[in-house]
Design a protein around this motif. Structure first.
Motif, PDB file in Angstrom:
ATOM      1  N   GLY A 506       0.828  -1.201   0.000  1.00  0.00           N
ATOM      2  CA  GLY A 506       0.000   0.000   0.000  1.00  0.00           C
ATOM      3  C   GLY A 506       0.859   1.247   0.000  1.00  0.00           C
ATOM      4  N   GLY A 507       2.124   1.111   0.401  1.00  0.00           N
ATOM      5  CA  GLY A 507       3.072   2.208   0.302  1.00  0.00           C
ATOM      6  C   GLY A 507       2.968   3.291   1.349  1.00  0.00           C
ATOM      7  N   LYS A 508       2.248   3.040   2.451  1.00  0.00           N
ATOM      8  CA  LYS A 508       2.081   4.101   3.452  1.00  0.00           C
ATOM      9  C   LYS A 508       3.328   4.273   4.324  1.00  0.00           C
ATOM     10  CE  LYS A 508      -2.958   3.762   3.785  1.00  0.00           C
ATOM     11  NZ  LYS A 508      -4.110   3.530   4.696  1.00  0.00           N
ATOM     12  N   ARG A 509       4.093   3.221   4.491  1.00  0.00           N
ATOM     13  CA  ARG A 509       5.271   3.296   5.360  1.00  0.00           C
ATOM     14  C   ARG A 509       6.494   2.836   4.556  1.00  0.00           C
ATOM     15  NH1 ARG A 509       3.161   3.526  10.666  1.00  0.00           N
ATOM     16  NH2 ARG A 509       1.013   2.768  10.810  1.00  0.00           N
ATOM     17  N   LYS A 510       7.625   3.541   4.770  1.00  0.00           N
ATOM     18  CA  LYS A 510       8.839   3.199   4.036  1.00  0.00           C
ATOM     19  C   LYS A 510      10.066   3.564   4.851  1.00  0.00           C
ATOM     20  CE  LYS A 510      10.515   5.721   0.592  1.00  0.00           C
ATOM     21  NZ  LYS A 510      10.735   6.330  -0.755  1.00  0.00           N
ATOM     22  N   VAL A 511      11.070   2.683   4.816  1.00  0.00           N
ATOM     23  CA  VAL A 511      12.394   3.009   5.352  1.00  0.00           C
ATOM     24  C   VAL A 511      13.399   2.755   4.235  1.00  0.00           C
ATOM     25  CG1 VAL A 511      11.883   2.567   7.785  1.00  0.00           C
ATOM     26  CG2 VAL A 511      12.582   0.667   6.309  1.00  0.00           C
ATOM     27  N   GLU A 512      14.438   3.570   4.184  1.00  0.00           N
ATOM     28  CA  GLU A 512      15.399   3.484   3.084  1.00  0.00           C
ATOM     29  C   GLU A 512      16.811   3.618   3.629  1.00  0.00           C
ATOM     30  OE1 GLU A 512      14.853   4.927  -1.318  1.00  0.00           O
ATOM     31  OE2 GLU A 512      15.675   6.593  -0.166  1.00  0.00           O
ATOM     32  N   TYR A 513      17.756   2.869   3.043  1.00  0.00           N
ATOM     33  CA  TYR A 513      19.138   2.843   3.507  1.00  0.00           C
ATOM     34  C   TYR A 513      20.097   2.928   2.326  1.00  0.00           C
ATOM     35  CZ  TYR A 513      16.716   1.034   7.597  1.00  0.00           C
ATOM     36  OH  TYR A 513      15.847   0.882   8.645  1.00  0.00           O
ATOM     37  N   GLU A 514      21.101   3.771   2.466  1.00  0.00           N
ATOM     38  CA  GLU A 514      22.162   3.842   1.463  1.00  0.00           C
ATOM     39  C   GLU A 514      23.046   2.604   1.585  1.00  0.00           C
ATOM     40  OE1 GLU A 514      24.130   7.782   0.646  1.00  0.00           O
ATOM     41  OE2 GLU A 514      25.895   6.652   1.276  1.00  0.00           O
ATOM     42  N   LEU A 515      23.386   2.005   0.460  1.00  0.00           N
ATOM     43  CA  LEU A 515      24.078   0.714   0.485  1.00  0.00           C
ATOM     44  C   LEU A 515      25.592   0.802   0.319  1.00  0.00           C
ATOM     45  CD1 LEU A 515      21.653  -1.503  -1.634  1.00  0.00           C
ATOM     46  CD2 LEU A 515      22.082  -1.636   0.827  1.00  0.00           C
ATOM     47  N   GLY A 516      26.104   1.986   0.013  1.00  0.00           N
ATOM     48  CA  GLY A 516      27.517   2.090  -0.318  1.00  0.00           C
ATOM     49  C   GLY A 516      28.462   1.540   0.733  1.00  0.00           C
ATOM     50  N   ASN A 517      28.354   2.026   1.942  1.00  0.00           N
ATOM     51  CA  ASN A 517      29.263   1.574   2.991  1.00  0.00           C
ATOM     52  C   ASN A 517      29.030   0.105   3.347  1.00  0.00           C
ATOM     53  OD1 ASN A 517      30.428   4.054   3.068  1.00  0.00           O
ATOM     54  ND2 ASN A 517      29.354   4.753   4.901  1.00  0.00           N
ATOM     55  N   ILE A 518      27.782  -0.348   3.279  1.00  0.00           N
ATOM     56  CA  ILE A 518      27.478  -1.748   3.568  1.00  0.00           C
ATOM     57  C   ILE A 518      28.151  -2.659   2.535  1.00  0.00           C
ATOM     58  CG2 ILE A 518      25.629  -3.454   3.717  1.00  0.00           C
ATOM     59  CD1 ILE A 518      23.799  -1.148   4.664  1.00  0.00           C
TER      60      ILE A 518
END
Length: 531
Positions: A506-518
């Motif tokens: 439904g797209g109401k909640r989102k978390v996002e992480y940059e992957l470069g360092n990982i």
């Protein structure tokens, strides 16, 4: 003063800013004179910061002054730089201070903002290897400090590969000239050889349509400890001259050595035409002229033609290795090299040009060697191209070469759980298509707690070998919603920085992480080579 969309060639030894003037890119003159601003910074005791030539002069006159050069090539590092930086400074803080003084500082009357006005948009060029080597943190670190430390998050349009920026300028300039002369614009394969202070990168670019540029193939030696480009050559020449005069090895970290290095660099650049002629004569008769002095610098230091040739050989070997692979690729894929474009400061050095031409088996008079571009245009091509991209006058088609996704447990027919790699970003995808989230092609997942275990899968350069890393504490869902169903997605921005996203159905909640360092933590080294 009007605002500008600018291109920045942030180089290892020198940097150049370009902006549009009367519809054409021009190089900004720092202090009214410097179009190539040394990437050098000096910190005075009272907190005053100098950059460029003034910083070099200040450091030379006061050996105890804290100063830094070539810091761009340290940006991918997060450690192991303690011996080169004080406790107060890191490659990131030094780069931030340098770019702030160059671009923004209201206290610096020479900064771009003080002289030309606000920066509306910004495209910054970076080495090709920062894209090709998936474990390299240079892009992420540079993007982060520009966006957050300098406050230019909204202005930063993208980081672009240096050879791609150069190809963009070539496409724009040749088509502009041909239109003026009522000729058909150039369309075909352009081989861009970018030899600067810190890297040697090669890109085969297809130029087509209305100033369109697409990368077909790229290769290079990367930084390799700076063994493959201009900084390494200058150092070897100065070390050779010092040992010859003093009989001992120089202290490479001493101010005396830095002053000698600066003297040699200035002499080599200022006397370009003179020394080019001498090197041409040497190459015609090396045995007769090997012992003849080529450079005299820093109060009596000298180096002969033969010694210069010897100092250049490791670089020549690197050039030949790269171009041998280029020749093999061209033959295998039956692609022609229609034009050759040499860019970057060190590409103007005669031995570099001769080695490249010899490796490609072409001569100086070959029609594929475009002599319509003068020394300045070739040296500033990267900055000019970045400016054209910033202003939307050229739109290069770039791809993300790596494949990344997640590893999940899939039930087999025998009711056993088998780990399966689910690619989300496929290598070779167009960057424009990756700006929006792509989701794993699996049913939505249900998390049993707020920190679900996600297993990242990476295939460097899409070559087949999958590397896996468990992210046990990285992903944190919004509280009290773990029982919802979630989709795992990824995106890559125009600077080729990848992101992992967890989005509720439904797209109401989102978390996002940059992957470069990982991703960088998954690999022990910097370069994952094809050979």
């Amino acid at each position: 003063m009007a605002s500008s969309k600018i291109g920045l060639d942030f180089g290892t030894t020198n940097s150049t800013i370009s902006y549009l003037e009367n519809g054409k890119p021009v190089a900004f003159k720092y202090g009214g004179q410097q179009e190539s601003i040394p990437s050098f910074i000096a910190y005075e005791d009272d907190g005053y910061i100098d950059i460029g030539k003034a910083a070099r002069q200040a450091a030379a006159s006061e050996p105890q002054m804290e100063s830094y050069g070539n810091f761009k090539m340290d940006l991918p590092l997060t450690e192991n730089f303690a011996n080169n930086y004080s406790s107060k400074h890191t490659p990131i803080t030094v780069t931030t201070d340098y770019l702030r003084q160059l671009l923004l500082s209201p206290e610096n009357t020479y900064s771009f903002r003080s002289q030309q006005g606000e920066i509306e948009g910004l495209v910054v060029s970076v080495p090709e290897i920062w894209q090709r080597d998936i474990s390299n943190r240079g892009r992420e670190n540079l993007q982060s400090l520009i966006a957050h430390n300098l406050g230019l998050e909204k202005q930063l349009i993208q980081l672009v590969s240096e050879p791609v920026a150069a190809a963009a300028y070539y496409a724009w300039e040749t088509q502009r000239r041909h239109q003026q002369e009522n000729q058909e614009p150039f369309q075909g394969n352009l081989l861009v050889c970018d030899m600067g202070g810190g890297t040697f990168d090669v890109s085969l670019c297809r130029v087509y349509g209305d100033k369109k540029v697409e990368v077909l193939y790229f290769d290079g030696e990367g930084d390799r400890g700076l063994e493959s480009a201009g900084v390494a050559f200058d150092r070897r020449c100065v070390i050779q001259a010092y040992k010859k005069q003093n009989g001992t090895e120089p202290d490479l970290n001493s101010q005396e050595f830095m002053n000698q290095l600066q003297s040699f660099e200035s002499l080599k650049i200022d006397g370009h035409n003179r020394y080019t002629k001498k090197l041409k004569n040497y190459c015609k008769s090396p045995s007769d002229l090997a012992e003849k002095t080529l450079y005299s610098f820093a109060n009596g230091y000298t180096i002969t033609n033969g010694e210069v040739d010897e100092a250049f050989q490791p670089i020549a070997e690197g050039i030949r290795r790269v171009l041998e692979r280029v020749n093999q690729w061209l033959a295998t894929h039956q692609e022609p090299c229609d034009r050759l474009f040499l860019v970057g400061g060190f590409s103007q050095f005669y031995l570099v040009q001769k080695t490249i031409l010899d490796a490609l088996k072409i001569t100086e008079k070959d029609p594929r060697v475009d002599n319509d571009f003068n020394l300045i245009q070739s040296a500033f091509a990267i900055s000019y191209g970045a400016c054209l991209i910033a202003n939307g006058l050229v739109q290069p088609r770039e791809t993300y070469i790596h494949t990344i996704g997640i590893v999940v447990g899939m039930m087999t027919a025998s009711m056993e759980v088998e780990e399966t790699f689910i690619p989300i970003i496929e290598g070779g995808a167009n960057l424009d298509d990756l700006a929006s989230l792509r989701f794993a092609d699996i049913p939505p997942l249900e998390a049993f707690h707020d920190t679900p275990e996600v297993i990242l899968g990476v295939v460097p350069q899409s070559k087949g070998q999958i590397f896996k890393k468990v992210l046990p504490d990285t992903v944190k869902l919004p509280r009290n919603v773990a029982s919802e169903k979630w989709r795992v997605g990824m995106r890559v921005n125009r600077s080729q920085v990848a992101y992992l996203a967890i989005v509720s159905v439904g797209g109401k909640r989102k978390v996002e992480y940059e992957l470069g360092n990982i991703i960088a933590q998954m690999f022990p080294g910097f370069v994952i080579r094809e050979d």
